[in-house]
Each structure stands twice: as C-alpha cells, then as structure tokens.
Write a protein that holds these residues in place. Sequence first.
Motif, PDB file in Angstrom:
ATOM      1  N   LEU A 583       0.725  -2.813   2.188  1.00 18.80           N
ATOM      2  CA  LEU A 583       1.469  -1.837   1.440  1.00 18.80           C
ATOM      3  C   LEU A 583       1.474  -0.301   1.954  1.00 18.80           C
ATOM      4  O   LEU A 583       0.400   0.115   2.362  1.00 18.80           O
ATOM      5  CB  LEU A 583       1.568  -1.995   0.107  1.00 18.80           C
ATOM      6  N   ASP A 584       2.410   0.507   1.493  1.00 17.47           N
ATOM      7  CA  ASP A 584       2.291   1.872   2.202  1.00 17.47           C
ATOM      8  C   ASP A 584       1.590   2.496   0.750  1.00 17.47           C
ATOM      9  O   ASP A 584       1.244   2.128  -0.390  1.00 17.47           O
ATOM     10  CB  ASP A 584       3.634   2.608   2.314  1.00 17.47           C
ATOM     11  N   ALA A 585       1.077   3.823   1.275  1.00 15.03           N
ATOM     12  CA  ALA A 585       0.254   4.478   0.308  1.00 15.03           C
ATOM     13  C   ALA A 585       0.829   4.515  -1.176  1.00 15.03           C
ATOM     14  O   ALA A 585       0.326   4.321  -2.337  1.00 15.03           O
ATOM     15  CB  ALA A 585      -0.125   6.006   0.809  1.00 15.03           C
ATOM     16  N   HIS A 586       2.013   4.973  -1.384  1.00 17.53           N
ATOM     17  CA  HIS A 586       2.742   5.374  -2.574  1.00 17.53           C
ATOM     18  C   HIS A 586       2.779   3.987  -3.383  1.00 17.53           C
ATOM     19  O   HIS A 586       2.129   3.925  -4.527  1.00 17.53           O
ATOM     20  CB  HIS A 586       4.174   5.533  -2.370  1.00 17.53           C
ATOM     21  N   ALA A 587       3.126   2.786  -2.592  1.00 16.58           N
ATOM     22  CA  ALA A 587       3.185   1.233  -3.526  1.00 16.58           C
ATOM     23  C   ALA A 587       1.679   1.363  -4.050  1.00 16.58           C
ATOM     24  O   ALA A 587       1.728   0.716  -5.022  1.00 16.58           O
ATOM     25  CB  ALA A 587       3.547   0.451  -2.461  1.00 16.58           C
ATOM     26  N   VAL A 588       0.620   1.583  -3.092  1.00 14.78           N
ATOM     27  CA  VAL A 588      -0.520   0.958  -3.514  1.00 14.78           C
ATOM     28  C   VAL A 588      -1.157   1.962  -4.673  1.00 14.78           C
ATOM     29  O   VAL A 588      -1.876   1.534  -5.703  1.00 14.78           O
ATOM     30  CB  VAL A 588      -1.678   1.161  -2.340  1.00 14.78           C
ATOM     31  N   GLU A 589      -0.737   3.157  -4.771  1.00 10.51           N
ATOM     32  CA  GLU A 589      -1.068   4.002  -5.664  1.00 10.51           C
ATOM     33  C   GLU A 589      -0.471   3.529  -7.075  1.00 10.51           C
ATOM     34  O   GLU A 589      -1.064   3.716  -8.032  1.00 10.51           O
ATOM     35  CB  GLU A 589      -0.564   5.526  -5.573  1.00 10.51           C
ATOM     36  N   CYS A 590       0.694   2.980  -6.933  1.00 11.39           N
ATOM     37  CA  CYS A 590       1.422   2.350  -8.182  1.00 11.39           C
ATOM     38  C   CYS A 590       0.498   1.332  -8.833  1.00 11.39           C
ATOM     39  O   CYS A 590       0.386   1.113  -9.982  1.00 11.39           O
ATOM     40  CB  CYS A 590       2.771   2.037  -8.073  1.00 11.39           C
ATOM     41  N   ILE A 591       0.008   0.365  -7.857  1.00 15.27           N
ATOM     42  CA  ILE A 591      -0.453  -0.819  -8.054  1.00 15.27           C
ATOM     43  C   ILE A 591      -1.928  -0.559  -8.685  1.00 15.27           C
ATOM     44  O   ILE A 591      -2.241  -0.758  -9.881  1.00 15.27           O
ATOM     45  CB  ILE A 591      -0.339  -1.791  -6.982  1.00 15.27           C
ATOM     46  N   MET A 592      -2.562   0.217  -8.142  1.00 15.97           N
ATOM     47  CA  MET A 592      -3.896   0.236  -8.276  1.00 15.97           C
ATOM     48  C   MET A 592      -4.226   1.671  -8.207  1.00 15.97           C
ATOM     49  O   MET A 592      -4.842   2.344  -7.328  1.00 15.97           O
ATOM     50  CB  MET A 592      -4.752  -0.345  -7.068  1.00 15.97           C
ATOM     51  N   PRO A 593      -3.817   2.418  -9.426  1.00 21.36           N
ATOM     52  CA  PRO A 593      -4.083   3.646  -9.705  1.00 21.36           C
ATOM     53  C   PRO A 593      -5.753   3.790  -9.805  1.00 21.36           C
ATOM     54  O   PRO A 593      -6.166   3.046 -10.596  1.00 21.36           O
ATOM     55  CB  PRO A 593      -3.411   4.182 -10.951  1.00 21.36           C
ATOM     56  N   SER A 594      -6.377   4.868  -9.122  1.00 23.90           N
ATOM     57  CA  SER A 594      -7.648   5.020  -9.224  1.00 23.90           C
ATOM     58  C   SER A 594      -8.351   5.440 -10.676  1.00 23.90           C
ATOM     59  O   SER A 594      -7.497   6.160 -11.595  1.00 23.90           O
ATOM     60  CB  SER A 594      -8.359   6.098  -8.163  1.00 23.90           C
ATOM     61  N   ASP A 595      -9.223   4.852 -11.015  1.00 26.48           N
ATOM     62  CA  ASP A 595     -10.011   5.073 -12.273  1.00 26.48           C
ATOM     63  C   ASP A 595      -8.892   4.980 -13.508  1.00 26.48           C
ATOM     64  O   ASP A 595      -8.783   5.832 -14.323  1.00 26.48           O
ATOM     65  CB  ASP A 595     -10.415   6.638 -12.512  1.00 26.48           C
ATOM     66  N   ALA A 596      -8.334   4.000 -13.429  1.00 28.92           N
ATOM     67  CA  ALA A 596      -7.561   3.562 -14.660  1.00 28.92           C
ATOM     68  C   ALA A 596      -7.896   2.437 -15.395  1.00 28.92           C
ATOM     69  O   ALA A 596      -6.929   1.926 -16.097  1.00 28.92           O
ATOM     70  CB  ALA A 596      -6.100   3.407 -14.305  1.00 28.92           C
ATOM     71  N   SER A 597      -9.175   2.216 -15.410  1.00 32.19           N
ATOM     72  CA  SER A 597      -9.553   0.731 -15.929  1.00 32.19           C
ATOM     73  C   SER A 597      -9.566   0.991 -17.388  1.00 32.19           C
ATOM     74  O   SER A 597      -9.535   0.006 -18.213  1.00 32.19           O
ATOM     75  CB  SER A 597     -10.874   0.533 -15.570  1.00 32.19           C
ATOM     76  N   CYS A 598      -9.388   2.213 -17.992  1.00 36.92           N
ATOM     77  CA  CYS A 598      -9.394   2.324 -19.520  1.00 36.92           C
ATOM     78  C   CYS A 598      -8.000   2.514 -19.913  1.00 36.92           C
ATOM     79  O   CYS A 598      -7.835   2.487 -21.117  1.00 36.92           O
ATOM     80  CB  CYS A 598     -10.034   3.693 -19.939  1.00 36.92           C
ATOM     81  N   GLU A 599      -7.185   2.651 -18.935  1.00 35.54           N
ATOM     82  CA  GLU A 599      -5.743   3.026 -19.610  1.00 35.54           C
ATOM     83  C   GLU A 599      -5.214   1.489 -20.195  1.00 35.54           C
ATOM     84  O   GLU A 599      -5.320   0.561 -19.383  1.00 35.54           O
ATOM     85  CB  GLU A 599      -4.801   3.441 -18.427  1.00 35.54           C
ATOM     86  N   PRO A 694       5.469  -6.416  -7.299  1.00 35.66           N
ATOM     87  CA  PRO A 694       4.270  -5.325  -7.295  1.00 35.66           C
ATOM     88  C   PRO A 694       3.867  -5.142  -8.719  1.00 35.66           C
ATOM     89  O   PRO A 694       2.461  -5.074  -8.997  1.00 35.66           O
ATOM     90  CB  PRO A 694       4.811  -4.042  -6.556  1.00 35.66           C
ATOM     91  N   PRO A 695       4.681  -4.714  -9.466  1.00 34.26           N
ATOM     92  CA  PRO A 695       4.087  -4.465 -11.087  1.00 34.26           C
ATOM     93  C   PRO A 695       3.530  -5.557 -11.453  1.00 34.26           C
ATOM     94  O   PRO A 695       2.446  -5.382 -12.020  1.00 34.26           O
ATOM     95  CB  PRO A 695       5.312  -3.980 -11.717  1.00 34.26           C
ATOM     96  N   VAL A 696       4.030  -6.817 -11.071  1.00 32.21           N
ATOM     97  CA  VAL A 696       3.324  -7.690 -11.886  1.00 32.21           C
ATOM     98  C   VAL A 696       1.754  -8.074 -11.368  1.00 32.21           C
ATOM     99  O   VAL A 696       0.981  -8.163 -11.797  1.00 32.21           O
ATOM    100  CB  VAL A 696       4.108  -9.093 -11.557  1.00 32.21           C
ATOM    101  N   LEU A 697       1.766  -7.862  -9.968  1.00 30.93           N
ATOM    102  CA  LEU A 697       0.658  -7.936  -9.261  1.00 30.93           C
ATOM    103  C   LEU A 697      -0.548  -7.119  -9.597  1.00 30.93           C
ATOM    104  O   LEU A 697      -1.591  -7.208  -9.949  1.00 30.93           O
ATOM    105  CB  LEU A 697       0.750  -7.725  -7.659  1.00 30.93           C
ATOM    106  N   SER A 698       0.083  -5.767  -9.934  1.00 35.76           N
ATOM    107  CA  SER A 698      -0.983  -4.911 -10.327  1.00 35.76           C
ATOM    108  C   SER A 698      -1.715  -5.241 -11.910  1.00 35.76           C
ATOM    109  O   SER A 698      -2.327  -5.006 -12.018  1.00 35.76           O
ATOM    110  CB  SER A 698      -0.197  -3.418 -10.486  1.00 35.76           C
ATOM    111  N   ALA A 699      -0.334  -5.713 -12.576  1.00 37.57           N
ATOM    112  CA  ALA A 699      -1.033  -6.092 -13.860  1.00 37.57           C
ATOM    113  C   ALA A 699      -2.089  -6.932 -13.815  1.00 37.57           C
ATOM    114  O   ALA A 699      -3.075  -6.878 -14.714  1.00 37.57           O
ATOM    115  CB  ALA A 699       0.112  -6.606 -14.758  1.00 37.57           C
ATOM    116  N   SER A 700      -1.845  -7.843 -13.154  1.00 31.83           N
ATOM    117  CA  SER A 700      -2.916  -9.228 -12.941  1.00 31.83           C
ATOM    118  C   SER A 700      -3.975  -8.695 -12.227  1.00 31.83           C
ATOM    119  O   SER A 700      -5.255  -8.951 -12.658  1.00 31.83           O
ATOM    120  CB  SER A 700      -2.177 -10.262 -12.352  1.00 31.83           C
ATOM    121  N   SER A 701      -3.980  -7.877 -11.206  1.00 28.20           N
ATOM    122  CA  SER A 701      -5.062  -7.788 -10.560  1.00 28.20           C
ATOM    123  C   SER A 701      -6.206  -6.581 -11.116  1.00 28.20           C
ATOM    124  O   SER A 701      -7.442  -7.176 -11.431  1.00 28.20           O
ATOM    125  CB  SER A 701      -4.969  -6.840  -9.428  1.00 28.20           C
TER     126      SER A 701
END
Lengths: 955, 167
Positions: A583-599, A694-701
């Motif tokens: 994926l491209d940078a923007h999409a990745v940022e949405c899926i895997m925001p950095s340091d968001a494990s507490c959100e 993508p959103p689903v993926l991010s949720a799961s990963s």
Amino acid sequence: MGSQGGFGQSKEFLDLVKSIGEARSKSEEDRIILREIETLKRRIVEPDIPKRKMKEYIIRLVYVEMLGHDASFGYIHAVKMTHDDNLLLKRTGYLAVTLFLNEDHDLIILIVNTIQKDLKSDNYLVVCAALNAVCRLINEETIPAVLPQVVELLGHQKEAVRKKAIMALHRFYQKSPSSVSHLISNFRKKLCDNDPGVMGATLCPLFDLITIDVKSFKDLVVSFVSILKQVTERRLPKSYDYHQMPAPFIQIKLLKILALLGNGDKHASGQMYTVIGDLMRKCDASTNIGNAVLYECICCVSSIYPNTKLLEAAAEIISKFLKSDNHNLKYMGIDALGRLIKINPDVAEQHQLAVIDCLEDPDDTLKRKTFELLHKMTKSSNVEVIVNRMIDYMISVNDFHYKTEIASRCVELAEQYAPSNHWFILTMNKVFEHAGDLVDIKVAHNLMRLIAEGFGEDDDAADSQLRSSAVESYLRIVTEPKLPSAFLQVICWVLGEYGTADGNYSASYITGKICDVAEAYSSDETVKAYAITALMKIYAFEIAAGRKLDILTECQSLIEELAASHSTDLQQRAYELQAVVCLDAHAVECIMPSDASCEDIEIDITLPFLNSYVQQSLQNGAQPYIPEDARTGALSVSSFSNQEHRETSSHGLKFEAYEMPKPPVPSRPPPVSISTDLVPVPEPSYSRETHVSPPVLSASSSGSSELKLRLDGVQKKWGRPTYSSSPTSSSGVSPSPANGASKVEPAAPSTSRPRETYKDSKKAEVDPEKQKLAASLFGGASKSEKRASSTSHKASKGSSHSTGTSSVSKSSVPSTSEVKSPPQPLPDLLDLGEPTVSTIVPSADPFMQLEGLLDHDESGSTGSNAALDSTAKVPDIVSLYSELQVSGHDSSSTISPLSSNGSNNKNLKRTVSGGSPQGMKGPNLKEALEKDALVRQMGVNPTTQNPNLFKDLFG
Amino acid sequence: MIKAVMVMNTQGKPRLAKFYDYQPVEKQQELIRSVFTVLSSRAENVSNFMEAESIFGPDSRLVYKHYATLYFVFVFDSSENELAMLDLIQVFVETLDKCFKNVCELDIVFNYSKMQTVLDEIIFGGQVLETSSTEVMKAVEEISKLEAASNAITLVPAKYASGWNRR
C-alpha cells in the motif's frame, strides 16, 4: 518347618530380604520380587496352610507392596486373617489390611462386621487393634455402623482404649464433621479424664474444633490455662516427663489452642499472660524439646492480644535462637521472627546480621525460610535489595515448584513496591529471562501494558525514554539462547512497537533481530505470530515515514514460509503483512498509526457501512438475515423452515462449503461470515469490499497486539495510586526517592571509602558488605514507614503539593519536609537519570547497582543526567538525613551482634544430638557380634554389599 | 496431623512406609523416591527440616533424622511443631532401641510387624498418641505377652526370644 530362623521367620523370608538387600540395581530387585510374587501366588492358595505360615505369607505380601509391587491377589487372605480368633494372627491381619486397603475398597464391607464384633471384645488388645483399623478403614458411609460402639468405649476402664476411642472419634470428625456433631460434648467431658494421657489425646480433636469455631469454646480458656499451669508445675505423674520436661507435647498442644482462643480477644488473652510468662521464664532452653515449647510460646504470644512484656521475652528468645549454632534453632528463630514482625516491625533490626548469615547459609531450607521472612518485611525502601537477592537465588535453584513460587513472589513485590517503572521493567526482564515459563502470562501482558502506557501522565519525553531503554535492553537480551516464550512475546511486541521509534536503530537491524527470533524458536507459533506482527508494524512505520522499504532476504523468506504455514493464524498474519507492504504511505498511516497501541479502537458491531449493500441484496431477492439466537430459538419461523429442511436432507453428504474458519481475532467484525453464509456474494460488490478491507485489517492487525494487551480486568498494581496522584512540577530529580533512601544507606557505614577500592576489596572484606546489606534491608525501616503514610496522605488529600508537605511536616525533623516531598516516585523525575543506570545495572550485583546509583547522583559524573544539577541539593539533604538515621541504627547493630557472637551460648549446641542416655551410648560391640553370628548361623551372610545393615543406629 | 512416617536406608530402600492418608502404591513409591532424592543431596550439619510442599502438596512440612544407615522421616502439617516432631523421631528410635537392644537396620528389616506395633503405639490415626518411650515399651510388652499367651505357637525359639523380643 525346621527352617525357623532366629527372627521368627523362615529361611525363605530371610533369603528374600538378603537378596533384596544385595540387589545391585532396581531391575534386579524387581526380578527378585516378581519371583517372590509368583511363589506367594502359588503357595497362598494351597489348602491347609498352617496358620503361622500364613502369617508369614501376609508379612511377605506387605513387604512386597512396600517395595512398590502389586500384592492385591493376597488382600482377601489378609481380610480372612482378621476373622481369626488368635490374637497374633488377628493383629497381623489388621495390620495388613490397614496397609493394603483404602476406605473405599470393595473388601471393606467384609471387615466392618469383624470390626463391630471386635470392638465388643473382652480383650482390650483386640479392641485396640479394631480401633486402629477403624481409623483407617471406616468411611463416611460406614461410620454409623461402628459409631455407637466407639462412643461406648469412651468409658472403657483401660485408658489406652479410651485414648484410642477419642482418636477414632476425631478421625470420624475429620472425615465427616456432621456424623459426630452431636458428640462434641464428649470431647469436653473427656478433657476432665483422670488419666492425663486421655486428656492429652482430647486436645487433638479440640484443636481442630477450635480452629473452625473459636467462639463456642471461649469458656474453656480457664480450663486450658489451669491445665497448662498444672503441667508446668509438675503435677503430672513422673512418667510423662520427657528429658526433664513435664509433658512437653501436651504443653505444645495447649499453647497452640491458647493461641487460637486468644487471637484478637483481649479478655481471654489477659487470662493467659501469667502462665505463658512463667513458662517462658522457666523453660529449659538446653534441650530440643524445651526449645520446641519456647518456640510455641512465641507463636502463641504473637497470636494473642499483644502484651509488651511477653513480646520482649519473645524477642529475647528469638535472638538466642538466631545466635545458636544449631541450624534447626536458626530455622525456628527465623520463622518466629517472621511472626513477631507482624506485630512489631522493629524487632528485625536487632537481628539483621543473623538474618543475613542465614541468607548465605548453605542450607537450602534455612535460606528459603529466610526469603520468606524477607518477603514479609519488604517495604519500598528495601525492595530493590530483596528482590535482587531473590532473583539471584531463583536463578540458582532447579526445583520447579520453588522457582515458580519465588518468581511469583518477586513479581508480587515488584508490582507492589517498585520504586520506579524503569526498575520494574529491568526486574521483570530478569524474572522472565530465568523463569518466564513459570510465571503467569498476565504478568507479561502487564509489562507490555506498562511500556505502552508509560506513566499514565502526559509526559511523552519520559515515556519515550523508558521505551528506548526497554528496546535497548531487549536487543541485548534477545541474542541469548533459550529464552522463555512469554518473554519473547514481550520482546517481539516491544521491538515491533517501539524498535524504530527513537531512530537509534535502523528498521533493517530490528527486523533482522526479529527474524532471528522467529527462526530460533520456530516451533513456538505464538512467538512467531508476535514476530511477524512486529515485522509488519515496523514496515508500516517505515512506509508511513516515507522511507524506502528494504525487506531483508531472510525476512522475505520468513514471510513466505509463514504464508504457507499450517497455522491459519500465522498464514493470515503473513498475508496481511504482504498486503500492507504494497500500500501507499497514506493508506498505511491509516492502518497502522504509529504508537497507537493505547488508543481505543471503536468497533461498531452493527456495521452500518454494509447497510446499502444489504438493502441491495434484499431487493435482489436474498433472504433476510436472522440472528443466530433467533434461528435456534424459534424453529417455527417460516423462512427458516426450508433452511432446516435442507440441513436435515443433507445429513449424508454436505454439498455446501463449510463455514469460513473464524478469524483468530475476536475483534474482527463478522462481515466475512455474512457474505459467505447467507448473502450470496455478487461479483460487482467486490470493489467495494476491497475498499472496506483496510479498516478491517487495521482493526484486526493492531487489534491482535491490542487484544493481548488490553486486559481490562487486570489491575494495574505497580503503583498508579501512589505515583500518579501527585503531579509535582519539579522535574529533573533523577533519583526516585525510594532509590535515594536505599541508595544512601548502604554506603553509610563506609562512605569514606572510594568506590574503586570497594570493588577490589569486595571479596576480601565480607563484613562491611554484610553490614551494607543489612543496612539496606533494615535501615530504612522507620523512615519508609513515615513515607508510606505521607504518600497515602497525599493520595487522599489530593494532588496539591503543599498539602502533601504539610502532612509530612509532622515528622520529627521539620527541615526534611522539603526533602520528603520527592519521595513520591514521580513519573517525570525518574527517567532523566535512569537511562545511564540501565547500562550499569543488569549484570551487576545488588551492591554494585546501589553503588552505581549512589555514585552518579552524588558526584554527578555521568554526563547524561545534567538535569540533575538543578535539584542536586534535594538528594543531598536526603542523604544527610538518612545518614544520620542510619548511623544511629548502625552503631547499635554492629556492636550488639559482635559482642553476642562471642558469648554464643554453647549449651544450645548440644540440644538436638542429645538423646536420652540410652541414645548416647556407643555401639555395643559384643551384641553386634552376637547378632552377626546368629545371622551367619541362619545362612544370611552379610556381604560387602550392605555391611551397614549391622551397624547400630546410635553407633 | 502427621501425614506419613517413612524409614529408608541410605541407599533409598524403604524399610517402613506408613501413610495416614491413603496413597495408592505407585504414589507411595514416587513419594519415597522423591524424598530420598532430596535427602541424599543434603549435606551433614544442616537443619533437619526440609521443604516438602513440592512433594506432598501445600501445608506440609518434613522433618528427618539420620541414624547410622537409616533416615527416619516424618511428614506433617502446620498443626504440629517441627522441633517436637524431631523429638518424636528420637522417641521412636529410642523405643526401638529398647525393644531390640542396640537397634540396627537388620532388626528393622526382620521385625517389620513389631516396628509397626511400636509406631502404632506412638502415632494413632495421624495424631501423636504417646510420647514416653517407657509407656510405649510397656504397651508393646503387654501386647507381646498377651500374644504369646493366646498363642500356642511360639514363633521364636525360647533361647533367642529373651534376647530379641523383649527387654
């Protein structure tokens, strides 16, 4: 049967014993026994066996079973033997059945009748034998069958029978309390029996009864006290003396009972003080049994309502115990000390050196007991020293049971008293490294959570500092072989989440490490799952940061391997990774925001975004979705009927595809199952689905790591209430205050000595080292108490700084109120100083660690904690203050043990070995020779194999 | 309550095993073996107490004493006093010594049932019944006397009987 030997057994039996004695291996022994079993099987069924022969067979059966072989074929013969009229045979029969059978064995029913008959016998020995069997063989159902007879025996003329009858009733009570509940008055009555032996026996059931229900026996306090008084005044017959002590076993039982009755009861305790005081004064401390009574006195004193005089006496006895050379007494002393410090925490201070000696004793039992004691006296001031000691010991033991126990104790203490989060992480690392598989996985989750959430304060700098120090330590540890799975999970998670966060390490370096982990532990799927998720996160962060992605070949091959894995979970993770990388940078940022494990991830389980799609399908004639519960609940629903019909018809073969496997991550919303199950998937909607994915993926990963972490039920133990409640503004004080306390104290006795020489002379000079340890263990006691109270004040009064100090200023030295305010292990204060420590700490021993800590906040030599300087004054005052205090402690502590060591009371040495005069006597050579000759005469030649057989036990 | 009494020699061979809670045979063997493993690894001149919770489950303590070639082991729970148990072992051995005159391992091997009788007089159903070795001896003697009287068969030839059976 002319082969009668001198021991009352035939030659055969003697040969058997001899050959077993000489067997060189377990298998040889087994062979002999198996042969014996064959012989016995054959012989025992022969008709007309003489009775004495039969008796011997039974004894041989017992012997066979003792050596671990099955003798069940002979049980019935043992049962038969109990029916015999001959006393000897009957007793042998009872002996055998009590050893062979358990209370639920089928044969018991055959014995109950015999027991009933024997309980009524005129011969009291028969009655005793039957009572013996009653204790062992009667179960809950058969109790009523013998109960009346046993109760009747309480009035038997022979005291031996009365005694055993009480014991039998006690046993019934243990097995089924309700069966004898109406007989409890009998126990009370028997307390007044003429025979002291019977009275003593009654104490056993009464102890049990009182343990369960103290209240209804309070009236007996007076009786027990008067009995104890009479016993100590030697009113009992001489025959109850044991080593010149009047009935010590009865005294011990009585003290145990009094301890229960006086617990938390001022009035009842008041009645006991005199007699216990007398006992402690008079008791003879030169014998083992005397010390047993003394120990019991201490237990009693520490259990009943406290009395200063008695406590003093107890402390005195403890110090005698601890100073003794006898290990048994030391052990008892440590145990007693553990009891006493619950009431009076200061007692421990006088005995610091003795305790440390015990800690370094080669005797494992003593060591463990001492750790138990330390565990009890842990405070935030000495937690570091104690936990480090525990960990060192934990590493050295092999016993899994104990390792688990001590590991969980370390975790418990660390969570409860951790002076800083950084220390907590380091400690946890050590525990995990050495006992990771033995501790609860929740501990690992807690650790990840701590690293992720930081301090719960809004100080990102401190948080990231903490994380990078964690990353650094993990990168170092990860290369070590054979790490436990739970620890690897933590490592992978932390490296994935924060490995590249501070920019110190390149993504390829981190991913390489993670790959190594996954390869080294290829059999552990959980670790591999953590590893690949970590890889994905790092790649995602790289892409999001706009850097060029450089996937190492080994990572590439790992991903490919996992994509073809048998585990669907691993497979899925691998495919997700591959998808994310494209994926491209923007999409990745949405899926895997950095340091968001507490959100928090919000999941709308109604899936509104699918509504239009569903609508469309319905318009196209699809069946409406019926929720699962409705489906199973109401079978009459018409739309469901044909579905059901289909199912029943498809019993033989199922033509439809199976349901998709449930995704491993529960947080994954169910769109997949909808699309395959009920709603036919029309082609055109596919494009939409990709949009959705993508959103689903991010949720799961991220959810997958999230889920492990987000343990909502888990308490956050390690100190939120104490730490976070006071956001003090002063920043940059590096030492956590608790650190400060323990940091300074160890150095107090030898502050003048420079650190280098200390290092060198460490081994040579044991004493100062011990003293240091002692000081760090015990020294801060009083202060930490105050601190604890002050922190709690603060917590309750709110977070304002001024209220905190005002509550503290009550303490003795007014000027220290300033100093005391830092005692809050302040989140923002810790981290500036800590990173430098982390490099020193892990491999160093506790002393070095303390030294190191001390060094760089006093001298400020280490560069990184420049921030220190601003507040350097504060720790200084702390140190001065505590130095004053410690030196006060020390002068008392160093002198007293030394002087008392010299005057070690020597009579204690003798205690255990001292038996009766009989016990002391040397081997009687003549008799031994006689025996030897006799045995030889019978054909049992002692060979060199086991010459010890003839050695006198007291020899 | 006392949970078990074991006597084993220094090579790990059981000489007596009595469990006051029923244990199946295999379990007994396992317990004996694990106790011996720990015992044999302990040095001289250390305490007579041992961690027993890993072997016998929670709330269990173990006291042992080493005599010549034998280990005497008592396992019990927190309702007993460790030092007192140590003395109870002493009582037991003293009684055996009185019984057999300079008791040695061989006596114990060959007089299994007699040793059981002695033990039954001291510990009854897991509780300490009698702690005076004189009293125990009295009871044991009486038993043997009555046994002999009720019993026409003399198992032991008269010339040895006085030496071996009684004091």
